[in-house]
Design an enzyme around this catalytic site. Structure first.
Site, short mmCIF file in Angstrom:
data_model
loop_
_atom_site.label_atom_id
_atom_site.label_comp_id
_atom_site.label_asym_id
_atom_site.label_seq_id
_atom_site.Cartn_x
_atom_site.Cartn_y
_atom_site.Cartn_z
N HIS A 1 0.87 -1.22 0.02
CA HIS A 1 0.04 -0.18 -0.06
C HIS A 1 1.10 1.27 -0.09
O HIS A 1 1.98 1.26 0.56
CB HIS A 1 -1.09 -0.04 1.20
CG HIS A 1 -0.69 0.31 2.51
ND1 HIS A 1 -1.18 -0.42 3.71
CD2 HIS A 1 0.57 0.96 2.92
CE1 HIS A 1 -0.49 0.10 4.81
NE2 HIS A 1 0.35 0.84 4.41
N GLU B 1 -4.98 0.47 -0.32
CA GLU B 1 -4.71 -1.08 -0.12
C GLU B 1 -4.75 -1.60 -1.64
O GLU B 1 -5.41 -1.12 -2.42
CB GLU B 1 -5.71 -1.47 0.95
CG GLU B 1 -5.69 -0.77 2.31
CD GLU B 1 -4.67 -1.33 3.04
OE1 GLU B 1 -3.45 -1.76 2.58
OE2 GLU B 1 -4.62 -0.60 4.10
P1 PGA Z 1 5.93 2.54 8.01
O1 PGA Z 1 4.80 2.68 7.22
O2 PGA Z 1 7.02 3.67 7.54
O3 PGA Z 1 5.98 2.71 9.58
O4 PGA Z 1 6.68 1.21 7.69
C1 PGA Z 1 4.64 2.74 5.82
C2 PGA Z 1 3.40 2.47 5.47
O5 PGA Z 1 2.69 1.67 6.00
O6 PGA Z 1 2.97 3.12 4.50
#
Ligand code: PGA
Length: 241
Positions: A138, A143
């Site tokens: 995503h 999603e």
């Molecule tokens: P993260 O999240 O940088 O905390 O891994 C990225 C995302 O879920 O888009």
């Protein structure tokens, strides 16, 4: 797609902050697209350090964030507006009216989505959009299965995303079930896109991005059709260790 491979998360953060700082130095009126999550934190720390030490100015910079939870006010410590204030905006000289995050408390969410998309268009587009990636590919809260022609919209969060993001809340039950997110088409309108991928938990996502066909089942693959798209990833994301 341009690939930049670095050894460590620190180098990834350094590279990212350099790209942003250079952009702002070249054009003090840069429109920056920003992301939340763990990955950009190191870059934001470096932007703050550079602002403090070298005086890089955000007086004319405009920022546009990707997404926000529905129902969380600015004062809620898990809202993305709160995160941006704490991790960046409070420490640089950006004008508050120039730092945009969708309003998850808007009474009419559809109107808010339209307002946000029009805001991006009226700015003449985002110059540099920073992105993280979910384990399922995503981008923003888009999603798998999100149409590539989607603009800013309200999404139902998947259970997996709520579980993963539960680390930013006291309890998983507190994680909202919906969010406002820029769509894939909104993101693709940016003039330049930089995707950050760090850590072994993102190894599968990086592998799929590099090797799979473009498909709505893997939202980040849409970025491969963009003419100015850079992926910065570290060794841990490449090797999965
Ligand atoms: P993260 O999240 O940088 O905390 O891994 C990225 C995302 O879920 O888009």
């Amino acid at each position: 797609m341009k690939l930049i491979e670095v050894e460590t998360y620190e180098q990834l953060s350094e590279k990212t902050s350099e790209l942003i700082i250079n952009k702002i130095k070249n054009d003090p009126h840069t429109k920056l697209g920003l992301a939340t999550g763990s990955t950009p934190l190191g870059a934001y720390k470096r932007l703050i350090a550079d602002h403090t030490k070298n005086g890089t100015s955000y007086e004319h910079v405009i920022t546009v964030n990707l997404d926000e939870y529905v129902g969380l006010a600015e004062s809620h410590s898990s809202s993305y507006r709160y995160y941006m204030n704490e991790e960046l905006f409070n420490h640089i000289n950006i004008k508050r009216e120039n730092a945009h995050v969708p309003d998850g408390t808007a009474e009419d969410l559809d109107e808010e989505c339209k307002r946000y998309e029009a805001l991006i268009d009226n700015l003449g587009g985002i110059d540099l959009q920073l992105l993280g990636i979910g384990q399922n590919g995503h981008i923003g809260f888009n999603e798998p299965g999100t149409p590539f022609d989607s603009v800013t919209h309200v999404v139902e969060l998947t259970e997996n995303t709520r579980r993963v993001n539960g680390r930013f809340f006291k309890d998983i039950d507190e994680v909202p079930t919906r969010a406002i997110t820029m769509g894939i088409a909104s993101i693709l309108k940016s003039k330049e896109i930089v995707l950050l991928i760090s850590g072994k938990q993102k190894a599968e996502a990086l592998h799929r991005l590099l090797h799979e066909e473009i498909s709505e089942q893997f939202p980040a693959s849409a970025l491969k059709s963009h003419p100015n798209f850079t992926v910065i990833y570290d060794k841990a994301a490449l090797e999965g260790v």
